[in-house]
Design an enzyme around this catalytic site. Structure first.
Site, PDB file in Angstrom:
ATOM      1  N   ALA A   1       0.801  -1.231   0.000  1.00  0.00           N
ATOM      2  CA  ALA A   1       0.000   0.000   0.000  1.00  0.00           C
ATOM      3  C   ALA A   1       0.827   1.271   0.000  1.00  0.00           C
ATOM      4  CB  ALA A   1      -0.939  -0.001   1.208  1.00  0.00           C
ATOM      5  N   SER A   2       2.106   1.171  -0.320  1.00  0.00           N
ATOM      6  CA  SER A   2       2.951   2.359  -0.267  1.00  0.00           C
ATOM      7  C   SER A   2       2.783   3.275  -1.477  1.00  0.00           C
ATOM      8  CB  SER A   2       4.418   1.956  -0.126  1.00  0.00           C
ATOM      9  OG  SER A   2       4.853   1.242  -1.270  1.00  0.00           O
ATOM     10  N   ARG A   3       2.160   2.773  -2.547  1.00  0.00           N
ATOM     11  CA  ARG A   3       2.037   3.562  -3.768  1.00  0.00           C
ATOM     12  C   ARG A   3       0.961   2.972  -4.670  1.00  0.00           C
ATOM     13  NH1 ARG A   3       8.079   1.666  -5.399  1.00  0.00           N
ATOM     14  NH2 ARG A   3       7.650  -0.549  -5.519  1.00  0.00           N
TER      15      ARG A   3
ATOM     16  N   VAL B   1       5.022 -10.354   2.286  1.00  0.00           N
ATOM     17  CA  VAL B   1       3.840 -11.217   2.433  1.00  0.00           C
ATOM     18  C   VAL B   1       4.138 -12.681   2.108  1.00  0.00           C
ATOM     19  CG1 VAL B   1       2.190  -9.351   2.052  1.00  0.00           C
ATOM     20  CG2 VAL B   1       3.031 -10.679   0.084  1.00  0.00           C
TER      21      VAL B   1
ATOM     22  N   ASN C   1      -3.232  -6.826  -2.072  1.00  0.00           N
ATOM     23  CA  ASN C   1      -2.924  -6.003  -3.237  1.00  0.00           C
ATOM     24  C   ASN C   1      -1.474  -6.135  -3.695  1.00  0.00           C
ATOM     25  OD1 ASN C   1      -3.177  -3.477  -5.052  1.00  0.00           O
ATOM     26  ND2 ASN C   1      -1.602  -2.859  -3.571  1.00  0.00           N
TER      27      ASN C   1
ATOM     28  N   TYR D   1       1.811 -13.873 -14.734  1.00  0.00           N
ATOM     29  CA  TYR D   1       0.998 -12.974 -13.922  1.00  0.00           C
ATOM     30  C   TYR D   1      -0.476 -13.361 -13.992  1.00  0.00           C
ATOM     31  CZ  TYR D   1      -1.574  -8.665 -12.833  1.00  0.00           C
ATOM     32  OH  TYR D   1      -2.469  -7.755 -12.328  1.00  0.00           O
TER      33      TYR D   1
ATOM     34  N   LYS E   1      -3.152 -14.774 -11.010  1.00  0.00           N
ATOM     35  CA  LYS E   1      -4.362 -14.028 -10.673  1.00  0.00           C
ATOM     36  C   LYS E   1      -5.624 -14.872 -10.901  1.00  0.00           C
ATOM     37  CE  LYS E   1      -2.692  -9.981  -9.441  1.00  0.00           C
ATOM     38  NZ  LYS E   1      -2.875  -9.430  -8.075  1.00  0.00           N
TER      39      LYS E   1
END
Length: 250
Positions: free
Chosen positions: A10-12, A59, A85, A156, A160
């Site tokens: 969540a830093s950006r 994580v 996220n 990717y 997902k």
């Protein structure tokens, strides 16, 4: 007492925008970061240190995740929403993306670890608290590429897609505890670090193919995440909600 949301990565970009949207709903924000401490602290400063905290954790590492969960509980007393996220080591670069024949299983494993293992660790670590509260919302970030692979980002997109099956199994099991589990699948976002290398031609192709004639923004996706991750979305579980301006339709 205010509710608390934990957002990984969540830093950006999208994660930071999700934190802002939840703060508008009165939530306390746990801003998880991996390397970008300065950026995470900027997100906290924007929200206010009384209602936000930046906590480092990879994580993929269960011990670090357990430590993060405990720090969040010590700070705010509850974890009501988890947003998975974090994106580990991937760029949406259609030029650099390798063809399937040139990929290795390690390429796939890296994305499975970042996406699926990361969500597994965070959810399993936060679950005792949510069960005790008999309530909770879990939202994971997917992609519309599983449905419409405009560019074949093999590793990717596969990770997902697996996240959707993972989430639906959890939704079946955890509903009895008042816990909802959903996925929000955005389109290619303009602009995040991961999409900064995307060519203008790809953005233009998506814009021209989309009913709304616009490329999806982080704010577009964050608003839907905040809806599903709050009491407003309490009637939805096991869903994959696509936010891409109508490019793909379910």
């Amino acid at each position: 007492m205010s509710k608390t949301v934990l957002i990984t990565g969540a830093s950006r970009g999208l994660g930071a925008q999700i934190a802002v949207q939840f703060s508008k709903l009165g939530y306390n924000d746990v801003v998880n970061y991996f390397h970008s401490q300065d950026l995470a602290e900027q997100v906290v400063a924007k929200i206010g240190s009384d209602h936000a905290v930046a906590i480092q954790a990879d994580v993929r590492n269960r011990q670090e995740v357990d430590r993060m969960i405990q720090q969040a509980l010590d700070k705010f007393g509850s974890i009501d929403t988890v947003v998975n996220n974090a994106l580990v080591g991937f760029k949406f670069d259609p030029v650099a993306q390798q063809e399937f024949a040139d990929l290795t299983w390690d390429d796939y494993q890296a994305q499975l670890d970042g996406t699926l293992k990361g969500a597994f660790n965070v959810i399993q670590s936060a679950l005792p608290t949510m069960k005790k509260q008999h309530s909770g919302q879990i939202v994971s970030i997917g992609t519309n590429l599983y449905q419409n692979p405009v560019v074949a980002y093999h590793q990717y997109t596969t990770a997902k897609a697996a996240l959707i099956g993972f989430s639906r199994n959890l939704a079946v099991e955890l509903g009895q505890y008042g816990i909802t589990v959903n996925v929000v699948s955005g389109g290619l976002l303009k602009m995040t670090d991961a999409s900064a290398v995307t060519t203008p031609e790809v953005f233009k192709m998506i814009q021209d193919s989309t009913p709304l004639r616009k490329v999806t923004t982080p704010e577009d996706v964050a608003k839907t995440v905040a809806f599903l991750g709050s009491d407003a979305g309490s009637g939805l579980t096991g869903q994959n909600v696509t936010v891409d301006g109508g490019l793909t339709m379910n």
